[in-house]
Design a protein around this motif. Structure first.
Motif, PDB file in Angstrom:
ATOM      1  N   GLN A  79       9.597   3.263 -27.587  1.00  0.00           N
ATOM      2  CA  GLN A  79      10.092   3.673 -28.113  1.00  0.00           C
ATOM      3  C   GLN A  79      10.113   3.841 -30.444  1.00  0.00           C
ATOM      4  O   GLN A  79      10.290   4.923 -30.616  1.00  0.00           O
ATOM      5  CB  GLN A  79      11.854   4.866 -28.552  1.00  0.00           C
ATOM      6  N   ALA A  80      10.046   2.978 -30.438  1.00  0.00           N
ATOM      7  CA  ALA A  80      10.469   2.141 -31.993  1.00  0.00           C
ATOM      8  C   ALA A  80       8.885   2.591 -32.613  1.00  0.00           C
ATOM      9  O   ALA A  80       8.760   2.323 -33.777  1.00  0.00           O
ATOM     10  CB  ALA A  80      10.302   0.610 -32.403  1.00  0.00           C
ATOM     11  N   TYR A  81       8.121   3.023 -31.777  1.00  0.00           N
ATOM     12  CA  TYR A  81       6.204   2.699 -31.948  1.00  0.00           C
ATOM     13  C   TYR A  81       6.047   3.915 -32.789  1.00  0.00           C
ATOM     14  O   TYR A  81       6.284   4.893 -31.799  1.00  0.00           O
ATOM     15  CB  TYR A  81       5.558   1.964 -30.816  1.00  0.00           C
ATOM     16  N   GLY A 109      14.724   1.990 -23.817  1.00  0.00           N
ATOM     17  CA  GLY A 109      15.035   0.909 -23.202  1.00  0.00           C
ATOM     18  C   GLY A 109      14.066  -0.612 -23.218  1.00  0.00           C
ATOM     19  O   GLY A 109      13.362  -0.162 -24.790  1.00  0.00           O
ATOM     20  N   ALA A 110      13.476  -1.645 -22.807  1.00  0.00           N
ATOM     21  CA  ALA A 110      12.267  -2.162 -23.752  1.00  0.00           C
ATOM     22  C   ALA A 110      11.850  -2.992 -23.178  1.00  0.00           C
ATOM     23  O   ALA A 110      11.474  -3.069 -21.453  1.00  0.00           O
ATOM     24  CB  ALA A 110      13.480  -3.687 -23.811  1.00  0.00           C
ATOM     25  N   SER A 111      10.125  -3.777 -23.324  1.00  0.00           N
ATOM     26  CA  SER A 111       9.162  -3.777 -22.622  1.00  0.00           C
ATOM     27  C   SER A 111       8.677  -4.901 -23.304  1.00  0.00           C
ATOM     28  O   SER A 111       9.012  -5.419 -24.396  1.00  0.00           O
ATOM     29  CB  SER A 111       8.239  -2.628 -23.057  1.00  0.00           C
ATOM     30  N   TYR A 112       8.041  -5.824 -21.764  1.00  0.00           N
ATOM     31  CA  TYR A 112       7.375  -7.101 -22.347  1.00  0.00           C
ATOM     32  C   TYR A 112       6.120  -6.870 -23.113  1.00  0.00           C
ATOM     33  O   TYR A 112       5.256  -5.899 -22.316  1.00  0.00           O
ATOM     34  CB  TYR A 112       7.402  -7.800 -21.253  1.00  0.00           C
ATOM     35  N   GLY A 113       5.960  -7.869 -23.720  1.00  0.00           N
ATOM     36  CA  GLY A 113       4.533  -7.777 -24.676  1.00  0.00           C
ATOM     37  C   GLY A 113       3.580  -8.587 -24.266  1.00  0.00           C
ATOM     38  O   GLY A 113       4.038  -9.783 -23.838  1.00  0.00           O
ATOM     39  N   GLY A 114       2.115  -8.381 -24.597  1.00  0.00           N
ATOM     40  CA  GLY A 114       1.124  -9.147 -23.939  1.00  0.00           C
ATOM     41  C   GLY A 114       0.626  -8.616 -22.405  1.00  0.00           C
ATOM     42  O   GLY A 114       0.877  -7.705 -22.199  1.00  0.00           O
ATOM     43  N   LEU A 115       0.122  -9.695 -21.861  1.00  0.00           N
ATOM     44  CA  LEU A 115      -0.929  -9.531 -20.829  1.00  0.00           C
ATOM     45  C   LEU A 115      -0.584 -10.005 -19.516  1.00  0.00           C
ATOM     46  O   LEU A 115      -1.234  -9.394 -18.583  1.00  0.00           O
ATOM     47  CB  LEU A 115      -1.966  -9.796 -20.761  1.00  0.00           C
ATOM     48  N   ASP A 118       8.626  -2.967 -18.008  1.00  0.00           N
ATOM     49  CA  ASP A 118       9.839  -2.367 -18.898  1.00  0.00           C
ATOM     50  C   ASP A 118      11.258  -2.319 -18.100  1.00  0.00           C
ATOM     51  O   ASP A 118      10.916  -2.829 -17.128  1.00  0.00           O
ATOM     52  CB  ASP A 118       9.686  -0.819 -18.623  1.00  0.00           C
ATOM     53  N   SER A 119      11.829  -2.361 -19.038  1.00  0.00           N
ATOM     54  CA  SER A 119      13.665  -2.642 -18.219  1.00  0.00           C
ATOM     55  C   SER A 119      13.949  -1.498 -17.811  1.00  0.00           C
ATOM     56  O   SER A 119      13.301  -0.819 -17.661  1.00  0.00           O
ATOM     57  CB  SER A 119      14.413  -3.062 -19.490  1.00  0.00           C
ATOM     58  N   ASP A 120      14.910  -1.715 -16.198  1.00  0.00           N
ATOM     59  CA  ASP A 120      15.309  -0.534 -16.265  1.00  0.00           C
ATOM     60  C   ASP A 120      15.775   0.607 -17.235  1.00  0.00           C
ATOM     61  O   ASP A 120      16.827   0.393 -17.726  1.00  0.00           O
ATOM     62  CB  ASP A 120      16.773  -0.894 -14.629  1.00  0.00           C
ATOM     63  N   PRO A 121      15.827   1.270 -17.398  1.00  0.00           N
ATOM     64  CA  PRO A 121      15.451   2.884 -18.044  1.00  0.00           C
ATOM     65  C   PRO A 121      17.529   3.291 -18.228  1.00  0.00           C
ATOM     66  O   PRO A 121      18.292   3.254 -17.335  1.00  0.00           O
ATOM     67  CB  PRO A 121      15.601   4.136 -17.436  1.00  0.00           C
ATOM     68  N   LEU A 122      17.335   3.279 -19.744  1.00  0.00           N
ATOM     69  CA  LEU A 122      19.044   3.415 -20.307  1.00  0.00           C
ATOM     70  C   LEU A 122      19.024   4.862 -20.899  1.00  0.00           C
ATOM     71  O   LEU A 122      18.199   5.182 -20.725  1.00  0.00           O
ATOM     72  CB  LEU A 122      19.785   2.656 -20.902  1.00  0.00           C
ATOM     73  N   LYS A 123      19.766   5.599 -20.712  1.00  0.00           N
ATOM     74  CA  LYS A 123      19.958   6.835 -21.527  1.00  0.00           C
ATOM     75  C   LYS A 123      20.820   7.861 -21.661  1.00  0.00           C
ATOM     76  O   LYS A 123      21.760   7.494 -21.889  1.00  0.00           O
ATOM     77  CB  LYS A 123      20.128   7.780 -19.734  1.00  0.00           C
ATOM     78  N   ILE A 124      20.555   8.461 -23.150  1.00  0.00           N
ATOM     79  CA  ILE A 124      21.403   9.431 -24.109  1.00  0.00           C
ATOM     80  C   ILE A 124      21.449  10.771 -23.232  1.00  0.00           C
ATOM     81  O   ILE A 124      20.500  11.552 -23.971  1.00  0.00           O
ATOM     82  CB  ILE A 124      20.620   9.266 -25.489  1.00  0.00           C
ATOM     83  N   ALA A 125      22.201  11.061 -23.248  1.00  0.00           N
ATOM     84  CA  ALA A 125      22.857  12.494 -22.712  1.00  0.00           C
ATOM     85  C   ALA A 125      23.343  13.296 -23.553  1.00  0.00           C
ATOM     86  O   ALA A 125      24.170  12.991 -24.678  1.00  0.00           O
ATOM     87  CB  ALA A 125      23.794  12.459 -21.559  1.00  0.00           C
ATOM     88  N   VAL A 126      22.285  13.800 -24.604  1.00  0.00           N
ATOM     89  CA  VAL A 126      22.796  15.060 -25.505  1.00  0.00           C
ATOM     90  C   VAL A 126      23.024  16.380 -25.369  1.00  0.00           C
ATOM     91  O   VAL A 126      23.016  17.633 -24.413  1.00  0.00           O
ATOM     92  CB  VAL A 126      21.830  15.070 -26.019  1.00  0.00           C
ATOM     93  N   SER A 127      24.624  16.984 -25.836  1.00  0.00           N
ATOM     94  CA  SER A 127      25.032  18.294 -25.400  1.00  0.00           C
ATOM     95  C   SER A 127      24.291  18.887 -26.743  1.00  0.00           C
ATOM     96  O   SER A 127      25.129  18.876 -27.796  1.00  0.00           O
ATOM     97  CB  SER A 127      26.445  18.146 -24.769  1.00  0.00           C
TER      98      SER A 127
END
Length: 321
Positions: free
Chosen positions: A47-49, A69-75, A127-136
Motif C-alpha cells: 500500500q506504500a507503493y 499488511g506486509a509482503s515478501y519481496g523477490g522471486l 502476503d501477510s494475513d490482512p489487518l483492517k481499518i474500519a471507518v465510520s
C-alpha cells in the motif's frame, strides 16, 4: 544455439537447453540457473507503493473497511513464518503536508478502529494475513481531507524496505453516492411555450435528458415556476441547470428552490441571487442542505437576465443515497 525452454515464476528456476548440431550429431545439455532480484527477501507494504493508499470513502452510515499488511519481496517464498508489526504514526502527517503542499488532518479517533497491528507472512506465502481499518464515514466532514499513516516497524529478522514501509492512507474528500431521479417525476410549468407542451421548445424539453433541446416560454414573468412531482417522497440534495443554446439574456439569474408534500405549503430549500452562465449549454450544479423527504420540488424564477423570454436546456434533480 541456446533456448529458454521453461520459466518457473516465483521459484525462478530456468532450464536452458543447449543444442549443438554438427557432423549429423545432436548433443543436448540442461543447466539450472537460480535468479534473484535486488529486493529478494525484503519486507514491504504494498500500500506504500505509488498511489495505492489513496482511499475512496462514501458518505454513508455503514462502516467501510481499509485493508493493509506486509509482503515478501523477490522471486521466492519465505521458508518460515515472518511476524510483522505496524504502528499508527500521526506525526508523519505534517511532514507529508509540507512535502506535498496538502492540508490533510488526522482521522478522528471516533472515526475508526483497527483490528490489530500484528500479523504474519506465512511460510510459502507472499502476503501477510490482512489487518483492517474500519471507518465510520459519518464521523468525517464533507470537503475535508483525512490521513492515517501506518508504518511497518518490525519483520522478525528480515530486512524492511524503508522506501516502502509507510502507507499514507488518505481521502481527499468523502464521496457522496448519488443518482439522478428526474425521470421518476412528472413536470408541470406555470408558463408554457406558445405552441403548447408538444411544441419543439415545449416544457417537456426541460427534463428530457437532451442538452441539444430546450424549454422556452415567450411569457416570462417574475414568479413563474416549473415543478416536478414524485409518486413518493424523496430526499434531494442537489440540482443542475443547463443554459440554453442562445440569447443569454433569457438565462435564469435569481430563483428559489422550494419543496412541498401537498403542493400548497412550500418550504424554501435553496435561494440563488445574481447567478450567471458563462457559456451556452453550460451545466451548473447547485447543492443544498436537506434531510426531509418531499413529493414536490419546484423552481420559482424571480429574475432572468432582462429578456421578455425565458429559456433553459435542462433541469435535473439529484438524490444522495
Amino acid at each position: 544455439m541456446k533456448y529458454l525452454t521453461q520459466y518457473l515464476a516465483k521459484h525462478a528456476t530456468h532450464y536452458i537447453t543447449c543444442c549443438i548440431a554438427g557432423m549429423g550429431i545432436l548433443v543436448g545439455c540442461t543447466k539450472d540457473v537460480e535468479y534473484t532480484v535486488d529486493n529478494e527477501g525484503t519486507i514491504y507494504m504494498a500500500q506504500a507503493y505509488e498511489n495505492k493508499a489513496a482511499v475512496i470513502l462514501y458518505a454513508i452510515d455503514s462502516v467501510q473497511d481499509i485493508n493493509f499488511g506486509a509482503s515478501y519481496g523477490g522471486l521466492n517464498y519465505p521458508s518460515a513464518d515472518i511476524p510483522v508489526t505496524f504502528e499508527v504514526d500521526k506525526s508523519l502527517i505534517s511532514t507529508y503536508n509540507e512535502q506535498h503542499g496538502t492540508h490533510f488532518i488526522s482521522f478522528p479517533e471516533s472515526a475508526y478502529t483497527i483490528s490489530g497491528l500484528n500479523s504474519s507472512i506465512r511460510s510459502g506465502k507472499v502476503d501477510s494475513d490482512p489487518l483492517k481499518i474500519a471507518v465510520s464515514a459519518n464521523e468525517l466532514e464533507l470537503g475535508q481531507g483525512y490521513m492515517l499513516p501506518i508504518k511497518l516497524t518490525a519483520a522478525g529478522s528480515s530486512t524492511i524496505d524503508s522506501s516502502l514501509s509507510i502507507a499514507y492512507f488518505r481521502i481527499d474528500s468523502l464521496v457522496r453516492r448519488e443518482r439522478d431521479v428526474t425521470q421518476l417525476a412528472t413536470l408541470s410549468v406555470s408558463n408554457e411555450n406558445n405552441g403548447g407542451s408538444g411544441a419543439a421548445e415545449g416544457s417537456p424539453k426541460l427534463v428530457d435528458g437532451d442538452l441539444d433541446t430546450k424549454y422556452l416560454t415567450q411569457t416570462y414573468a417574475s414568479g413563474m415556476w416549473f415543478r416536478l412531482k414524485f409518486a413518493s417522497p424523496h430526499v434531494l440534495g442537489a440540482y443542475t441547470f443547463t443554459s440554453g443554446n442562445d440569447a443569454d439574456a433569457r438565462d435564469p439569474k435569481t430563483w428559489r428552490l422550494e419543496a412541498s408534500n401537498d403542493g400548497n405549503t412550500w418550504t424554501t430549500l435553496d435561494t440563488r441571487t445574481d447567478e450567471s452562465f458563462t457559456a451556452r449549454t453550460l451545466t451548473r450544479r447547485f447543492e443544498f442542505e436537506n434531510t426531509e423527504a418531499y413529493t414536490y420540488y419546484r423552481i420559482v424564477l424571480l429574475e432572468n437576465n432582462g429578456d421578455s423570454l425565458f429559456q433553459m436546456s435542462e433541469w435535473r434533480l439529484i438524490e444522495y443515497y
